[in-house]
Scaffold this motif. Structure first.
Motif, PDB file in Angstrom:
ATOM      1  N   GLU A 145      -6.034  -0.255  18.073  1.00 25.20           N
ATOM      2  CA  GLU A 145      -4.869  -0.209  19.035  1.00 25.20           C
ATOM      3  C   GLU A 145      -4.583  -1.631  19.725  1.00 25.20           C
ATOM      4  O   GLU A 145      -3.615  -1.984  19.862  1.00 25.20           O
ATOM      5  CB  GLU A 145      -5.069   0.967  19.902  1.00 25.20           C
ATOM      6  CG  GLU A 145      -5.328   2.320  19.272  1.00 25.20           C
ATOM      7  CD  GLU A 145      -3.945   2.735  18.582  1.00 25.20           C
ATOM      8  OE1 GLU A 145      -3.029   2.126  19.051  1.00 25.20           O
ATOM      9  OE2 GLU A 145      -4.078   3.292  17.557  1.00 25.20           O
ATOM     10  N   ARG A 146      -5.591  -2.270  19.869  1.00 20.80           N
ATOM     11  CA  ARG A 146      -5.771  -3.632  20.180  1.00 20.80           C
ATOM     12  C   ARG A 146      -4.929  -4.663  19.471  1.00 20.80           C
ATOM     13  O   ARG A 146      -4.056  -5.109  20.014  1.00 20.80           O
ATOM     14  CB  ARG A 146      -7.048  -4.162  20.833  1.00 20.80           C
ATOM     15  CG  ARG A 146      -6.961  -5.457  21.669  1.00 20.80           C
ATOM     16  CD  ARG A 146      -8.337  -5.903  21.924  1.00 20.80           C
ATOM     17  NE  ARG A 146      -8.710  -7.123  22.668  1.00 20.80           N
ATOM     18  CZ  ARG A 146      -9.711  -7.684  22.850  1.00 20.80           C
ATOM     19  NH1 ARG A 146     -10.816  -7.512  22.093  1.00 20.80           N
ATOM     20  NH2 ARG A 146      -9.680  -8.783  23.475  1.00 20.80           N
ATOM     21  N   ASN A 165     -13.046  -1.291  15.147  1.00 17.86           N
ATOM     22  CA  ASN A 165     -14.431  -1.950  15.671  1.00 17.86           C
ATOM     23  C   ASN A 165     -15.375  -2.938  14.684  1.00 17.86           C
ATOM     24  O   ASN A 165     -16.232  -2.163  14.062  1.00 17.86           O
ATOM     25  CB  ASN A 165     -15.019  -0.781  16.307  1.00 17.86           C
ATOM     26  CG  ASN A 165     -16.490  -1.057  16.892  1.00 17.86           C
ATOM     27  OD1 ASN A 165     -16.676  -2.341  17.280  1.00 17.86           O
ATOM     28  ND2 ASN A 165     -17.098  -0.095  17.367  1.00 17.86           N
ATOM     29  N   GLY A 196      -9.948 -10.826  18.713  1.00 17.25           N
ATOM     30  CA  GLY A 196      -9.080 -10.015  19.310  1.00 17.25           C
ATOM     31  C   GLY A 196      -8.559 -10.703  20.740  1.00 17.25           C
ATOM     32  O   GLY A 196      -7.294 -10.700  20.944  1.00 17.25           O
ATOM     33  N   HIS A 203     -10.286   1.889  19.623  1.00 21.77           N
ATOM     34  CA  HIS A 203      -9.847   0.920  20.504  1.00 21.77           C
ATOM     35  C   HIS A 203      -9.515  -0.489  20.118  1.00 21.77           C
ATOM     36  O   HIS A 203      -8.267  -1.085  20.506  1.00 21.77           O
ATOM     37  CB  HIS A 203     -11.020   0.749  21.689  1.00 21.77           C
ATOM     38  CG  HIS A 203     -10.690  -0.417  22.670  1.00 21.77           C
ATOM     39  ND1 HIS A 203      -9.562  -0.358  23.488  1.00 21.77           N
ATOM     40  CD2 HIS A 203     -11.110  -1.555  22.821  1.00 21.77           C
ATOM     41  CE1 HIS A 203      -9.553  -1.506  24.206  1.00 21.77           C
ATOM     42  NE2 HIS A 203     -10.794  -2.488  23.703  1.00 21.77           N
ATOM     43  N   GLU A 204     -10.081  -1.020  19.106  1.00 21.87           N
ATOM     44  CA  GLU A 204      -9.997  -2.305  18.485  1.00 21.87           C
ATOM     45  C   GLU A 204      -8.717  -2.170  17.791  1.00 21.87           C
ATOM     46  O   GLU A 204      -7.829  -3.292  17.640  1.00 21.87           O
ATOM     47  CB  GLU A 204     -11.179  -3.066  17.890  1.00 21.87           C
ATOM     48  CG  GLU A 204     -12.337  -3.188  18.709  1.00 21.87           C
ATOM     49  CD  GLU A 204     -12.095  -4.437  19.654  1.00 21.87           C
ATOM     50  OE1 GLU A 204     -11.231  -5.076  19.379  1.00 21.87           O
ATOM     51  OE2 GLU A 204     -13.105  -4.628  20.324  1.00 21.87           O
ATOM     52  N   ASP A 236     -14.142 -13.931  22.177  1.00 28.77           N
ATOM     53  CA  ASP A 236     -13.324 -13.316  22.926  1.00 28.77           C
ATOM     54  C   ASP A 236     -14.108 -13.190  24.428  1.00 28.77           C
ATOM     55  O   ASP A 236     -15.028 -12.637  24.731  1.00 28.77           O
ATOM     56  CB  ASP A 236     -13.112 -11.929  22.718  1.00 28.77           C
ATOM     57  CG  ASP A 236     -12.405 -10.989  23.529  1.00 28.77           C
ATOM     58  OD1 ASP A 236     -11.764 -11.506  24.514  1.00 28.77           O
ATOM     59  OD2 ASP A 236     -12.221  -9.884  23.211  1.00 28.77           O
ATOM     60  N   GLU A 270      -4.512 -11.877  21.268  1.00 26.18           N
ATOM     61  CA  GLU A 270      -3.673 -11.405  22.599  1.00 26.18           C
ATOM     62  C   GLU A 270      -3.286 -12.655  23.218  1.00 26.18           C
ATOM     63  O   GLU A 270      -2.304 -12.562  24.139  1.00 26.18           O
ATOM     64  CB  GLU A 270      -4.817 -10.733  23.471  1.00 26.18           C
ATOM     65  CG  GLU A 270      -5.148  -9.445  23.037  1.00 26.18           C
ATOM     66  CD  GLU A 270      -6.066  -8.698  23.953  1.00 26.18           C
ATOM     67  OE1 GLU A 270      -6.110  -7.449  23.888  1.00 26.18           O
ATOM     68  OE2 GLU A 270      -6.744  -9.430  24.829  1.00 26.18           O
ATOM     69  N   ARG A 282      -1.218  -3.573  19.454  1.00 26.62           N
ATOM     70  CA  ARG A 282      -0.556  -4.090  20.784  1.00 26.62           C
ATOM     71  C   ARG A 282      -0.390  -5.578  20.606  1.00 26.62           C
ATOM     72  O   ARG A 282       0.717  -6.183  21.387  1.00 26.62           O
ATOM     73  CB  ARG A 282      -1.535  -3.746  21.975  1.00 26.62           C
ATOM     74  CG  ARG A 282      -1.380  -2.115  22.051  1.00 26.62           C
ATOM     75  CD  ARG A 282      -1.738  -2.143  23.527  1.00 26.62           C
ATOM     76  NE  ARG A 282      -3.170  -2.660  23.958  1.00 26.62           N
ATOM     77  CZ  ARG A 282      -4.448  -2.062  23.765  1.00 26.62           C
ATOM     78  NH1 ARG A 282      -4.302  -0.703  23.329  1.00 26.62           N
ATOM     79  NH2 ARG A 282      -5.511  -2.535  23.793  1.00 26.62           N
ATOM     80  N   SER A 283      -1.223  -6.366  19.930  1.00 24.85           N
ATOM     81  CA  SER A 283      -1.182  -7.764  20.044  1.00 24.85           C
ATOM     82  C   SER A 283       0.006  -8.322  18.967  1.00 24.85           C
ATOM     83  O   SER A 283       0.216  -9.494  19.132  1.00 24.85           O
ATOM     84  CB  SER A 283      -2.604  -8.349  19.643  1.00 24.85           C
ATOM     85  OG  SER A 283      -3.458  -7.941  20.542  1.00 24.85           O
TER      86      SER A 283
END
Length: 616
Positions: free
Chosen positions: A292-293, A256, A264, A289-290, A395, A268, A296-297
């Protein structure tokens, strides 16, 4: 200035004495761990470094230099062992305890151990300013800014040529809005107009708008730390048709943080049919959250927190990166060392640091025609990769919380114009503040909504307002909030007033995304031109000014002309749909085309050169 003596030193040290652990506690701790240290040193060949017939003093000096070299390679555990070996030979050498403090300070969990080492250095050399400067640095990293300033000041008193302490003193005072010696800054800065003077490049961004000066500071820092920058290998192979380009992003801000708020969506939206995305994380603070984002990316996520420079370089080479992107530069805990050793054939500075790195092996820097126009190219050691619009990503999926709050819930008046400043306080100088006070005097019932990192800063600002003939109560403080709630509160402001030497960057995009207009003044250095680029990409060029007089006039017109403000808000709302600033997918395609051009330039056997693309 009077000569330093014991009185000021004791005055600084005495009030904080109770906060420092007893020296005996640290001595006992060292003894308790001696057997483990001995085993480690034997394993790593660090136990017997003295050549036959060598004097203890020479051995200690050799060990100290070895430890310093290990620190530059981020081999901190080995460096600690070497320093302990030297201390065992000569425990009264203050340099060793100070260097130990520097090593331990790199681990946020060992700050009090670091402080103990530094205080031992002070006991041994109570008039050596460098030890006080190191304590100031430790306190600064703990965000104990007022205490840090005390130690930086005493460091400079004992040693007026301690330029690192002086630069950090100025920067830390800026964080606290302490403008008592603001008029001395031009005199201070003259001391740094020498290629051999070392300092923190980041510390100067808010102190002056001078791109040539910032370049000199970066080069001086790089030259003091790194030698023999590695050149890109000559491309000798062939790439299979359709082979993906491997891009590696390097940072410790994959959480974050402003960097992730901006990019972000870029991560993605990368075209996975053309690119493989690697993320190298050397120290994100949170698994939120950021974070984990980001995971995932990525096609491949590398946690490299425990790796030294050589290990990171080997890992990147094993991953066969084509392009490496540095997201840190000279911001906190950046790792330019790995880029000096080269982690990829094409290396790019991007987004994190608004200035040149000065690193010869950094091939490119991403910018645009506003942040680095052609006549200012000479102030950057990198070749420039020109984005067709704003260099900064955004974003378009950023969430704004739905909050049923009111102006009153933020201590704002329900009626009256609300000027605002949501920049970090270190960016604000008396120049901007004086203009803002003139605006308050000219616009009845207006207030200035001011972001402060610490509540006590507001008292200082209110006194500054009073000295300029403005009721201090018209400055309304506000603090940190989670991003979605910060965006939500911006609806209660009418105009964001930008700072000069370092513009609003992420905060400018935040404001525009939330529907809050921004007025800026464009300067010379990159940091002073970012908001102009952002506003232009949003179609709000009329809010970009080039003088303090015009800045004041535009801000005053917005405050006094409701129709003009309504028109700006209408255009701003439309920019969410029709401007390049908030078109994440198009931005990503442009960014990818630029990376492809840079990599093709390398494959073609050409040296790095400035490149640009037109909008798709």
């Amino acid at each position: 200035m009077s000569q330093p003596n014991q009185t000021p030193k004791l005055a600084v040290m005495q009030p904080t004495k109770k906060q420092f652990p007893e020296f005996e506690k640290f001595a006992n701790s060292v003894k308790a761990q001696e057997r483990a240290k001995f085993a480690y040193e034997m394993k790593n060949g660090l136990r017997s470094s003295r050549a036959k017939g060598e004097q203890t003093k020479d051995t200690v000096t050799k060990l100290l230099r070895k430890a310093q070299a290990l620190i530059l390679k981020h081999e901190n555990e080995k460096a600690e062992a070497v320093i302990n070996q030297a201390i065992a030979l000569e425990g009264q050498d203050a340099r060793l305890h100070s260097l130990m403090g520097e090593v331990l300070m790199k681990d946020s969990n060992r700050m009090m151990d670091a402080l103990g080492s530094l205080m031992r250095a002070v006991k041994l050399e109570p008039t050596n300013g460098s030890h006080y400067g190191m304590i100031g640095t430790l306190l600064m990293r703990l965000q104990k800014f007022e205490e840090a300033i005390d130690y930086f000041e005493i460091a400079v008193k004992f040693d007026p040529k301690n330029h690192i302490a002086l630069s950090r003193m100025m920067h830390t005072k800026a964080h606290r809005a302490r403008w008592d010696d603001f008029n001395k800054i031009p005199t201070y800065l003259k001391q740094f107009k020498n290629q051999n003077v070392l300092s923190d490049p980041f510390a100067f961004l808010s102190l002056c708008d001078d791109a040539a000066f910032q370049k000199q500071r970066s080069i001086a820092q790089i030259n003091s730390k790194f030698r023999n920058p590695v050149k890109a290998p000559i491309f000798k192979g062939e790439r299979a048709a359709g082979e993906k380009i491997r891009i590696g992003y390097f940072s410790n801000d994959f959480y974050n943080h402003a960097t992730m708020h901006l990019m972000g969506g870029l991560l993605e939206n990368h075209d996975r049919s053309k690119f493989e995305i690697y993320i190298y994380d050397y120290g994100s603070k949170l698994r939120d959250h950021e974070h984990e984002r980001a995971r995932r990316s990525a096609d491949v996520f590398r946690d490299i927190r425990t790796l030294n420079t050589a290990q990171i370089v080997d890992l990147a080479h094993g991953d066969a990166l084509d392009i490496a992107v540095d997201l840190k530069g000279f911001t906190e805990n950046g790792r330019l060392d790995m880029f000096n050793s080269r982690v990829a054939p094409v290396q790019v500075a991007y987004l994190g640091y608004p200035g040149t790195t000065g690193l010869k092996s950094m091939d490119y820097m991403v910018a645009d025609k506003i942040t680095i126009p052609s006549h200012l190219r000479k102030h950057y050691t990198e070749n420039i990769l020109y984005m067709p619009n704003c260099y900064q990503p955004n974003d378009e999926s950023r969430f704004i919380a739905e909050v049923a709050d009111t102006r009153a819930s933020h201590d704002l008046p329900e009626e009256g114009f609300v000027f605002s400043s949501f920049n970090n306080p270190y960016k604000v100088t008396p120049r901007e503040f004086g203009i803002w006070m003139d605006l308050l005097k000219e616009v009845p019932d207006s207030v200035l909504w001011f972001y402060v990192s610490k509540a006590e800063i507001i008292d200082r600002l209110r006194k500054e307002a009073e000295s300029r003939g403005v009721d201090g109560a018209r400055i309304i403080p506000t603090g940190r909030m989670q991003p979605e709630y910060h965006l939500a509160r911006l609806k209660h402001a009418d105009l964001f007033l930008d700072t000069f030497n370092v513009n609003a960057h992420t905060t400018a995009s935040d404001a525009l995304w939330a529907g809050l207009p921004v007025v800026t003044k464009t300067g010379e250095q990159f940091a002073a031109r970012v908001a102009g680029s952002i506003l232009s990409a949003a179609g709000l060029e009329d809010l970009v000014t080039h003088s303090e007089k015009k800045y004041y006039e535009v801000a005053l017109r917005i405050a006094q002309d409701p129709d003009y403000l309504a028109d700006i808000r209408k255009r701003l709302a439309a920019s969410h749909e029709n401007s390049p600033l908030f078109d994440t997918k198009s931005y990503t395609r442009d960014f990818e085309r630029l990376m492809e051009r840079a990599f093709q330039n390398y494959i073609d056997g050409n040296a790095p050169r400035s490149l640009g693309i037109s909008a798709a």
